[in-house]
Design an enzyme around this catalytic site. Structure first.
Site, PDB file in Angstrom:
ATOM      1  N   HIS A 118      17.343 -39.210  36.786  1.00  0.00           N
ATOM      2  CA  HIS A 118      18.782 -38.957  36.848  1.00  0.00           C
ATOM      3  C   HIS A 118      19.102 -37.538  36.392  1.00  0.00           C
ATOM      4  O   HIS A 118      18.506 -37.039  35.428  1.00  0.00           O
ATOM      5  CB  HIS A 118      19.528 -39.953  35.950  1.00  0.00           C
ATOM      6  CG  HIS A 118      20.980 -40.070  36.242  1.00  0.00           C
ATOM      7  ND1 HIS A 118      21.904 -39.107  35.845  1.00  0.00           N
ATOM      8  CD2 HIS A 118      21.700 -41.026  36.883  1.00  0.00           C
ATOM      9  CE1 HIS A 118      23.104 -39.472  36.230  1.00  0.00           C
ATOM     10  NE2 HIS A 118      23.007 -40.626  36.873  1.00  0.00           N
ATOM     11  N   GLY A 120      32.224 -24.387  20.698  1.00  0.00           N
ATOM     12  CA  GLY A 120      30.899 -24.385  20.108  1.00  0.00           C
ATOM     13  C   GLY A 120      30.106 -23.140  20.430  1.00  0.00           C
ATOM     14  O   GLY A 120      30.563 -22.243  21.139  1.00  0.00           O
ATOM     15  N   PRO A 121      28.873 -23.069  19.914  1.00  0.00           N
ATOM     16  CA  PRO A 121      28.060 -21.849  20.017  1.00  0.00           C
ATOM     17  C   PRO A 121      27.444 -21.679  21.403  1.00  0.00           C
ATOM     18  O   PRO A 121      27.101 -22.653  22.074  1.00  0.00           O
ATOM     19  CB  PRO A 121      26.966 -22.087  18.969  1.00  0.00           C
ATOM     20  CG  PRO A 121      26.833 -23.581  18.899  1.00  0.00           C
ATOM     21  CD  PRO A 121      28.217 -24.122  19.100  1.00  0.00           C
ATOM     22  N   GLY A 178      20.548 -29.626  23.677  1.00  0.00           N
ATOM     23  CA  GLY A 178      21.430 -29.283  24.787  1.00  0.00           C
ATOM     24  C   GLY A 178      22.899 -29.469  24.458  1.00  0.00           C
ATOM     25  O   GLY A 178      23.272 -29.769  23.320  1.00  0.00           O
TER      26      GLY A 178
END
Length: 310
Positions: A86, A168-169, A176
């Protein structure tokens, strides 16, 4: 009619890149329970190397569960070692929130955006927003966000503007990013062909999706171990219901000397999406009333006239 004396009920269906380590799946389930939220459904697929959890509650408890789940998944699941059939982008791959109250969509969009900001700031996780919560038009479709999967993200984050986070960074990590969003009820369903013909599955998927296919259908065909699936998302079951989709796929398979051997429903399904006898006709495996969304929601909260699975 007055509002119910509790926060609007919302469904949450996070997908995690873990389906082969039962200990990791159990840990994720325990994290939901620790937030005081009841699990409604668990779907684990070893070939996809993926698990899908379904739960529902008011947003405050859902947010607590989501923060715990994303932190735990990023800590435990190493995407640099992950493989599966997937598409996937991160350890906590996609985190959809589904408002079930008629007038709750806009509030849910805002809540999900605030939660995404909290995840970025508190957990140091790279976060993207998709669906109705997307901040960029090109990120409304999950497939656009996930194109290239973890490997493209890991190589490009902090370098390629395409991968600039919403929150976020902008730096690579073994866990991930996470993709959060608000969306309507979606039915995920897999049709397994009797004879394993991957080329036929891909032709069928092309025929049932897009402008020339059935409305509101996403589909792809691929091999999973010894099986071949036509894997579909029904984006609007009122336009194209599961039985109509099954009949079309089975007809196309039959024309090629094949057929649908059985059908797998991933997660829960609205009761009104199936007529009497449809589950048997479609050869849905492991079918019971516990697969009906409304039946499971009733274990969380008594139904009201303003909450619908639409």
């Amino acid at each position: 009619m007055s509002e119910p004396p509790w926060p609007p009920l919302r469904e949450c269906i996070p997908n995690f890149s873990a389906g082969r380590d039962r200990g990791t799946v159990d840990m994720l389930c325990d994290t939901v329970s620790a937030a005081g939220v009841a699990l409604l459904d668990i779907h684990v697929d070893v070939h996809y190397n993926r698990c899908v959890l379904t739960f529902a509650d008011g947003f405050e408890r859902l947010a607590a569960a989501a923060l715990g789940l994303v932190e735990a998944a990023a800590r435990i699941i190493d995407m640099t070692q992950h493989s599966g059939a997937h598409p996937r982008l991160g350890a906590a791959d996609v985190f959809p929130f589904v408002p079930l109250h008629d007038e709750d969509v806009q509030a849910c969009i805002g809540d999900v955006r605030m939660l995404a900001q909290r995840m970025g700031e508190e957990l140091g996780i790279c976060v993207y927003l998709y669906g109705q919560s997307a901040l960029r038009p090109d990120r409304r479709r999950l497939s656009n966000v996930r194109r290239g999967e973890f490997e493209a993200w890991h190589a490009g984050i902090g370098k390629d503007p395409r991968w600039e986070p919403d929150f976020g960074p902008a730096r690579p990590s073994r866990g991930g990013p996470v993709v959060l969003g608000t969306r309507p009820v979606l039915i995920a369903i897999n049709f397994v062909l009797a004879a394993p013909d991957a080329a036929l599955a891909r032709r069928i998927a092309r025929a049932v999706r897009g402008r020339s296919g059935l409305p509101g259908i996403q589909a792809r065909g691929f091999s999973i171990g010894s099986q071949v699936h036509v894997s579909c998302n029904i984006l609007d079951w009122r336009q194209t219901g599961p039985r109509r989709l099954f009949d079309r796929i089975n007809d196309l398979a039959t024309q090629a000397g094949n057929s649908v051997f059985h059908t797998e429903v991933v997660g829960l399904i609205p009761g009104a999406a199936l007529a009497e006898g449809d589950a048997e006709a479609m050869r849905i495996v492991d079918w019971s009333g516990r697969r009906i969304l409304e039946n499971r929601l009733a274990t969380v909260r008594p139904p009201t006239t303003t909450e619908h699975c639409v």
